[in-house]
Design a protein around this motif. Structure first.
Motif, PDB file in Angstrom:
ATOM      1  N   ASN A  63       0.858  -1.180   0.000  1.00 45.42           N
ATOM      2  CA  ASN A  63       0.000   0.000   0.000  1.00 45.42           C
ATOM      3  C   ASN A  63       0.892   1.226   0.000  1.00 45.42           C
ATOM      4  O   ASN A  63       1.606   1.503   0.963  1.00 45.42           O
ATOM      5  CB  ASN A  63      -0.933   0.012   1.207  1.00 45.42           C
ATOM      6  CG  ASN A  63      -1.898   1.172   1.164  1.00 45.42           C
ATOM      7  OD1 ASN A  63      -2.209   1.671   0.091  1.00 45.42           O
ATOM      8  ND2 ASN A  63      -2.367   1.600   2.321  1.00 45.42           N
ATOM      9  N   ILE A  64       0.869   1.964  -1.104  1.00 42.98           N
ATOM     10  CA  ILE A  64       1.738   3.126  -1.278  1.00 42.98           C
ATOM     11  C   ILE A  64       0.884   4.376  -1.135  1.00 42.98           C
ATOM     12  O   ILE A  64       0.040   4.663  -1.992  1.00 42.98           O
ATOM     13  CB  ILE A  64       2.422   3.081  -2.656  1.00 42.98           C
ATOM     14  CG1 ILE A  64       3.134   1.740  -2.844  1.00 42.98           C
ATOM     15  CG2 ILE A  64       3.394   4.226  -2.824  1.00 42.98           C
ATOM     16  CD1 ILE A  64       3.649   1.517  -4.233  1.00 42.98           C
ATOM     17  N   PRO A  65       1.074   5.156  -0.086  1.00 38.75           N
ATOM     18  CA  PRO A  65       0.184   6.307   0.148  1.00 38.75           C
ATOM     19  C   PRO A  65       0.400   7.461  -0.810  1.00 38.75           C
ATOM     20  O   PRO A  65      -0.502   8.271  -1.001  1.00 38.75           O
ATOM     21  CB  PRO A  65       0.515   6.718   1.587  1.00 38.75           C
ATOM     22  CG  PRO A  65       1.906   6.238   1.804  1.00 38.75           C
ATOM     23  CD  PRO A  65       2.054   4.987   1.009  1.00 38.75           C
ATOM     24  N   ALA A  66       1.604   7.566  -1.390  1.00 38.06           N
ATOM     25  CA  ALA A  66       1.898   8.685  -2.291  1.00 38.06           C
ATOM     26  C   ALA A  66       2.841   8.201  -3.382  1.00 38.06           C
ATOM     27  O   ALA A  66       3.451   7.130  -3.286  1.00 38.06           O
ATOM     28  CB  ALA A  66       2.525   9.851  -1.527  1.00 38.06           C
ATOM     29  N   TYR A  67       2.952   9.019  -4.410  1.00 34.75           N
ATOM     30  CA  TYR A  67       3.797   8.663  -5.556  1.00 34.75           C
ATOM     31  C   TYR A  67       5.240   8.448  -5.097  1.00 34.75           C
ATOM     32  O   TYR A  67       5.827   9.314  -4.441  1.00 34.75           O
ATOM     33  CB  TYR A  67       3.734   9.767  -6.610  1.00 34.75           C
ATOM     34  CG  TYR A  67       4.378   9.399  -7.922  1.00 34.75           C
ATOM     35  CD1 TYR A  67       3.687   8.641  -8.861  1.00 34.75           C
ATOM     36  CD2 TYR A  67       5.664   9.821  -8.238  1.00 34.75           C
ATOM     37  CE1 TYR A  67       4.261   8.304 -10.073  1.00 34.75           C
ATOM     38  CE2 TYR A  67       6.248   9.495  -9.441  1.00 34.75           C
ATOM     39  CZ  TYR A  67       5.540   8.729 -10.359  1.00 34.75           C
ATOM     40  OH  TYR A  67       6.117   8.398 -11.555  1.00 34.75           O
ATOM     41  N   PRO A  68       5.856   7.303  -5.427  1.00 33.26           N
ATOM     42  CA  PRO A  68       7.186   7.004  -4.899  1.00 33.26           C
ATOM     43  C   PRO A  68       8.293   7.700  -5.690  1.00 33.26           C
ATOM     44  O   PRO A  68       8.099   8.123  -6.834  1.00 33.26           O
ATOM     45  CB  PRO A  68       7.278   5.487  -5.080  1.00 33.26           C
ATOM     46  CG  PRO A  68       6.441   5.205  -6.282  1.00 33.26           C
ATOM     47  CD  PRO A  68       5.314   6.196  -6.241  1.00 33.26           C
ATOM     48  N   GLN A  69       9.444   7.817  -5.037  1.00 33.25           N
ATOM     49  CA  GLN A  69      10.629   8.311  -5.745  1.00 33.25           C
ATOM     50  C   GLN A  69      11.180   7.185  -6.609  1.00 33.25           C
ATOM     51  O   GLN A  69      11.417   6.071  -6.140  1.00 33.25           O
ATOM     52  CB  GLN A  69      11.706   8.766  -4.745  1.00 33.25           C
ATOM     53  CG  GLN A  69      12.978   9.244  -5.434  1.00 33.25           C
ATOM     54  CD  GLN A  69      14.133   9.401  -4.473  1.00 33.25           C
ATOM     55  OE1 GLN A  69      14.081   8.894  -3.346  1.00 33.25           O
ATOM     56  NE2 GLN A  69      15.183  10.072  -4.894  1.00 33.25           N
TER      57      GLN A  69
END
Length: 309
Positions: A39-45
């Motif tokens: 679960n990725i809450p925000a756009y990843p680097q």
């Protein structure tokens, strides 16, 4: 007890990735919208892997990559893909994982399985050892490539940064609509393109009513094709109305038949006249050739006479 134990062993064998890949050799894209525990809450680097057209996520404790317009995750001995950074994900068969994703070195796996530790960090995982000789046979040459011929990395879909938390689109139809509006890139790898088309591109027959596409049915296409191939009818003399330029000018037709200035005179002559000219030119050329031969003979006789004297 023995029967129960044998049944459990059999279930364990059938649930392994190797057994699954061996029983389904097709290039299918597997089960849709599976939960992989990420679960990725925000756009990843995302950072480019040096020398590869692939990005990886250095700050995530996951084997997370981006290649050719799609996100790829290796989780629990299986590969998954999605066009959005937090899914929904679909299961990808070992036979359908693109080669450039398979070629990423071990060091860029942020959460590698335990069996990765025995392998070189600057080399790709030994997928042939993991998935067996049958996979190795079908994906022969996956680890041999010209690094100078590697394609350029696909542009990152950074527009997805605006969609995090509650704004993240969960429905595939909504994701597809945003993707088509904000991200013009389309996969170039044949394997990736197939998977993208299966998931995110609408079929023409789905958009048109009554199961017909925009080109119409066979009869409509056939009649339109005949209209294209049929030459346009020439207007008759009697169809010229009062508004035509020639209606009020009786000499217009004669002027149209007069030779145009600068035109090729041979094209304006009648065909019989052209034939006569061509025959006459041929006769003149033959006479000229005969005359040259006679002059050459005369010169030869003069040279022979001079030598004899």
């Amino acid at each position: 007890m023995l029967k129960i134990r044998n049944a459990l062993i059999l279930m364990g064998v059938l649930m392994t990735p190797l057994a699954h890949s061996a029983t389904q050799v097709s290039i299918g894209i597997g089960f849709p919208n599976v939960s992989i525990g990420i679960n990725i809450p925000a756009y990843p680097q995302l950072v480019a892997v040096p020398g590869y057209p692939v990005y990886y996520a250095p700050r995530m404790q996951a084997n997370y990559f981006f290649y050719d317009g799609l996100y790829w995750v290796f989780q629990g001995d299986n590969w998954y893909a999605s066009s959005w950074y937090n899914g929904p994900w679909w299961f990808v068969e070992p036979y359908a994982v693109p080669v450039y994703v398979l070629r990423v070195p071990v060091r860029y796996y942020r959460s590698p399985p335990s069996y990765f530790r025995a392998w070189r960090s600057d080399a790709p995982p030994r997928w042939g050892n993991h998935w067996g000789p049958e996979w190795e046979q079908h994906r022969s040459g996956w680890d041999r490539w010209d690094r100078r011929a590697a394609p350029a990395p696909a542009p990152l879909p950074t527009y997805q940064r605006q969609y995090s938390g509650d704004r993240y689109p969960r429905q595939v139809a909504q994701q597809r609509e945003l993707q088509q509006e904000r991200y013009r890139y389309r996969p170039r790898d044949p394997i990736v393109r197939k998977q993208y088309q299966e998931r995110y591109e609408e079929r023409p027959e789905q958009r048109a009513p009554d199961g017909q596409n925009r080109q119409g049915g066979p009869e409509e296409r056939g009649s339109r094709q005949q209209d294209i191939q049929r030459p346009a009818a020439r207007p008759q003399e009697s169809s010229r109305g009062p508004g035509s330029p020639e209606a009020g000018d009786p000499n217009a037709r004669e002027r149209r038949q007069l030779p145009q200035p600068g035109a090729d005179q041979r094209q304006q002559q009648p065909r019989g006249s052209q034939d006569r000219d061509e025959r006459q030119q041929g006769k003149d050329a033959a006479r000229e050739h005969k005359r040259n031969q006679e002059q050459e003979k005369d010169r030869d006789r003069d040279r022979d006479r001079d030598r004899n004297n």
